[in-house]
Design an enzyme around this catalytic site. Structure first.
Site, mmCIF file in Angstrom:
data_model
loop_
_atom_site.group_PDB
_atom_site.id
_atom_site.type_symbol
_atom_site.label_atom_id
_atom_site.label_comp_id
_atom_site.label_asym_id
_atom_site.label_seq_id
_atom_site.Cartn_x
_atom_site.Cartn_y
_atom_site.Cartn_z
ATOM 1 N N GLY A 199 0.779 -1.239 0.000
ATOM 2 C CA GLY A 199 0.000 0.000 0.000
ATOM 3 C C GLY A 199 0.807 1.284 0.000
ATOM 4 N N PRO B 158 4.746 -4.733 -0.790
ATOM 5 C CA PRO B 158 4.472 -3.608 -1.687
ATOM 6 C C PRO B 158 4.496 -4.028 -3.156
ATOM 7 C CG PRO B 158 6.774 -3.598 -1.062
ATOM 8 C CD PRO B 158 6.160 -4.799 -0.392
ATOM 9 N N GLY B 159 3.597 -3.452 -3.938
ATOM 10 C CA GLY B 159 3.638 -3.662 -5.379
ATOM 11 C C GLY B 159 3.985 -2.353 -6.058
ATOM 12 N N ARG B 160 3.036 -1.420 -6.004
ATOM 13 C CA ARG B 160 3.166 -0.137 -6.693
ATOM 14 C C ARG B 160 4.462 0.602 -6.341
ATOM 15 N NH1 ARG B 160 -1.543 2.839 -7.834
ATOM 16 N NH2 ARG B 160 -2.534 1.666 -6.167
ATOM 17 N N ARG C 27 -6.244 2.815 -15.609
ATOM 18 C CA ARG C 27 -6.286 3.561 -14.344
ATOM 19 C C ARG C 27 -7.012 4.910 -14.418
ATOM 20 N NH1 ARG C 27 -2.751 5.046 -11.495
ATOM 21 N NH2 ARG C 27 -3.576 4.253 -9.543
ATOM 22 N N CYS D 71 -14.451 2.988 -28.315
ATOM 23 C CA CYS D 71 -15.772 3.638 -28.394
ATOM 24 C C CYS D 71 -16.421 3.755 -27.028
ATOM 25 C CB CYS D 71 -16.659 2.838 -29.331
ATOM 26 S SG CYS D 71 -15.838 2.532 -30.887
HETATM 27 N N1 LLP Z 1 -1.200 -7.008 -0.500
HETATM 28 C C1 LLP Z 1 -2.517 -7.162 -0.696
HETATM 29 C C2 LLP Z 1 -3.256 -8.115 0.128
HETATM 30 C C3 LLP Z 1 -3.177 -6.393 -1.696
HETATM 31 O O1 LLP Z 1 -4.481 -6.541 -1.877
HETATM 32 C C4 LLP Z 1 -2.422 -5.489 -2.487
HETATM 33 C C5 LLP Z 1 -3.059 -4.690 -3.544
HETATM 34 C C6 LLP Z 1 -1.037 -5.384 -2.233
HETATM 35 C C7 LLP Z 1 -0.462 -6.163 -1.234
HETATM 36 C C8 LLP Z 1 -0.147 -4.448 -3.010
HETATM 37 O O2 LLP Z 1 -0.588 -3.142 -2.873
HETATM 38 P P1 LLP Z 1 0.340 -1.935 -3.399
HETATM 39 O O3 LLP Z 1 1.619 -1.945 -2.593
HETATM 40 O O4 LLP Z 1 0.604 -2.157 -4.829
HETATM 41 O O5 LLP Z 1 -0.484 -0.733 -3.144
HETATM 42 N N2 LLP Z 1 -5.374 -1.567 -9.393
HETATM 43 C C9 LLP Z 1 -5.296 -0.533 -8.364
HETATM 44 C C10 LLP Z 1 -4.604 -1.024 -7.123
HETATM 45 C C11 LLP Z 1 -5.218 -2.288 -6.544
HETATM 46 C C12 LLP Z 1 -4.484 -2.810 -5.335
HETATM 47 C C13 LLP Z 1 -4.963 -4.160 -4.966
HETATM 48 N N3 LLP Z 1 -4.294 -4.778 -3.844
HETATM 49 C C14 LLP Z 1 -4.625 0.709 -8.962
HETATM 50 O O6 LLP Z 1 -4.306 0.710 -10.147
HETATM 51 O O7 LLP Z 1 -4.473 1.709 -8.273
#
Ligand code: LLP
Length: 438
Positions: free
Chosen positions: A238, A288-290, A326, A356
């Site tokens: 997050g 973390p992903g993003r 997004r 479209c």
């Molecule tokens: N862990 C869990 C349990 C999650 O559900 C998520 C993201 C993460 C980790 C990684 O979160 P991050 O560090 O990336 O914030 N598609 C959306 C974001 C969806 C996030 C879903 N869960 C966007 O484009 O903003």
């Protein structure tokens, strides 16, 4: 460090100019910086160094095999949410034993596959799921390591579609119920209670909601650790990134921009959270992903037409909402810059795709340099939740992906051949029989 920058009038990724890359591989084209990926991983890794910790990169944000391999090489574990993502990790050469398996709806097959691969832990979101994991583990004569995802009921102050830590959301188990759930889980013979988990949402740019959630869970975590000899506490993912203009404002680095806007950095995240969790004496996991891949990617696109209507200047490009959803889905802001810098006055423009739907836009009424057909643009900070959320809507093939490393670049995924879109389809047999008109 943000690795997309202007050298003279040329937008570059690391040591590679992007305009020639767009010409060579065509557009829409995703480009990723290997250096940003490792740099962001290492910045977080260093910030967490005072505690025993592991970063499990959330595969869902960007699952390209080369991206996963860069992170595996950097020492990352992985957060997966499906058997498919686990297979991706394996295909990329990642270690399944460094994987945590999250998600509210794991199927029996997925649980079995993950158990056979010896994942580090299952992040469990309900009691029926605990029972299911126990049952599958018993069948395989295995001990399944689990952690319950606790819903701390705190608002993450982010977009409603990516808030996960309140009782309005489907995620986790309410904090008041968790002690009872562990007590019942402890009686299930094929489970090993390994940790506790929380995740409150995505794109969170302030450490306060994390700290609030951790503080709320601390007494519970302490108690559970003492009772069940837990090994770890996962704080989830997050961590937010900067999407606002960086290049246009002349700020070269992410960190500079974050600091000037008082946004959370790995250092301020760690400074706020580590003093809270350190006394627990547990291993700390983050997922973390993003934060790792968001700023590491750009989507390159070509202007097809410029169209002035009564009110607006529409820049029609060859990328669309199927490539990067997004803006349409979350009203997300992505900085847009030309690959070759343009002087002159700016013009309020809507950058739109060819699909479209009115929702098929990348920005509205944004002052942009005047561009014409054939010019190329970059949508910045598109490395997370970009390609992974792409679809074949309007029978549009998935874009190609390129990985850049210094002055080197290589195709990390080839552009999808259009026939592949319907490769699994067929005209069913009876439709091919001669028509019997009645
Ligand atoms: N862990 C869990 C349990 C999650 O559900 C998520 C993201 C993460 C980790 C990684 O979160 P991050 O560090 O990336 O914030 N598609 C959306 C974001 C969806 C996030 C879903 N869960 C966007 O484009 O903003």
């Amino acid at each position: 460090m943000h690795d997309f920058y202007f050298a003279g009038n040329q937008l570059c990724c690391e040591g590679v100019a992007l305009a020639p890359l767009a010409r060579k591989f065509g557009t829409p084209l995703y480009v990723y910086s290997q250096h940003t990926l490792t740099d962001h991983f290492q910045k977080l890794d260093r910030a967490l160094a005072p505690v025993d910790h592991r970063i499990c990169y959330a595969v869902k944000a960007n699952a390209n095999l080369s991206v996963l391999r860069v992170l595996a090489n950097a020492g990352s574990g992985f957060d997966i949410v499906s058997a498919g993502e686990l297979r991706r990790v394996l295909a990329a050469g990642g270690d399944p034993q460094q994987c945590v398996f999250a998600g509210v709806g794991k199927t029996e097959k997925e649980i079995e596959f993950a158990l056979r691969q010896s994942v580090y832990s299952f992040h469990v979101e309900s009691e029926p799921e605990l029972l299911r994991i126990n049952r599958v583990a018993a069948r395989l004569k295995k001990l399944a390591p689990v952690a319950v995802r606790v819903n701390p009921n705190v608002a993450a102050k982010t977009h409603a579609k990516i808030t996960t830590g309140t009782y309005e959301n489907k995620f986790g188990i309410a904090v008041e119920q968790v002690a009872g759930v562990y007590a019942r889980a402890a009686k299930l013979k094929n489970l090993r209670l390994r940790g506790v988990q929380m995740h409150i949402g995505s794109q969170i740019t302030d450490a306060a909601p994390f700290a609030l959630a951790v503080q709320k869970l601390l007494p519970l975590v302490q108690r559970l650790k003492a009772m069940y000899a837990l090994e770890y506490f996962s704080l989830g993912g997050g961590l937010g990134i900067v999407y606002d203009p960086m290049l246009a404002s002349g700020q070269a680095s992410w960190w500079q921009t974050a600091a000037s806007k008082n946004l959370m950095t790995p250092a301020s995240y760690a400074a706020r959270l580590l003093p809270l969790v350190q006394p627990l004496g547990l291993k700390i996991l983050v997922e973390p992903g993003r934060f790792i891949c968001g700023n590491a990617g750009a989507l390159l696109t070509r202007v097809e037409f410029v169209k002035r209507t009564g009110k607006k200047n529409f820049v029609i490009v060859d990328a669309a909402m199927n490539d990067l959803i997004r803006p349409a889905f979350y009203d997300a802001h992505h900085e847009i810059v030309p690959l070759v810098k343009k002087g002159g006055a700016k013009l309020k423009s809507d950058v739109v795709g060819p699909i479209c739907e009115s929702g098929d836009y990348f920005c509205k009424d944004r002052p942009l340099p005047k561009v014409g057909a054939g010019d190329c643009l970059a949508l910045l900070s598109a490395g997370a939740y970009g390609f992974v959320m792409a679809s074949n809507y309007n029978a549009r093939p998935l874009a190609a992906e390129i990985l850049v490393n210094g002055r080197k670049y290589a195709v990390a995924r080839t552009r999808q051949p259009v026939e592949e879109i319907w490769a699994g389809e067929q005209v069913v047999a009876w439709l091919k029989e001669p028509c019997a008109h009645s």
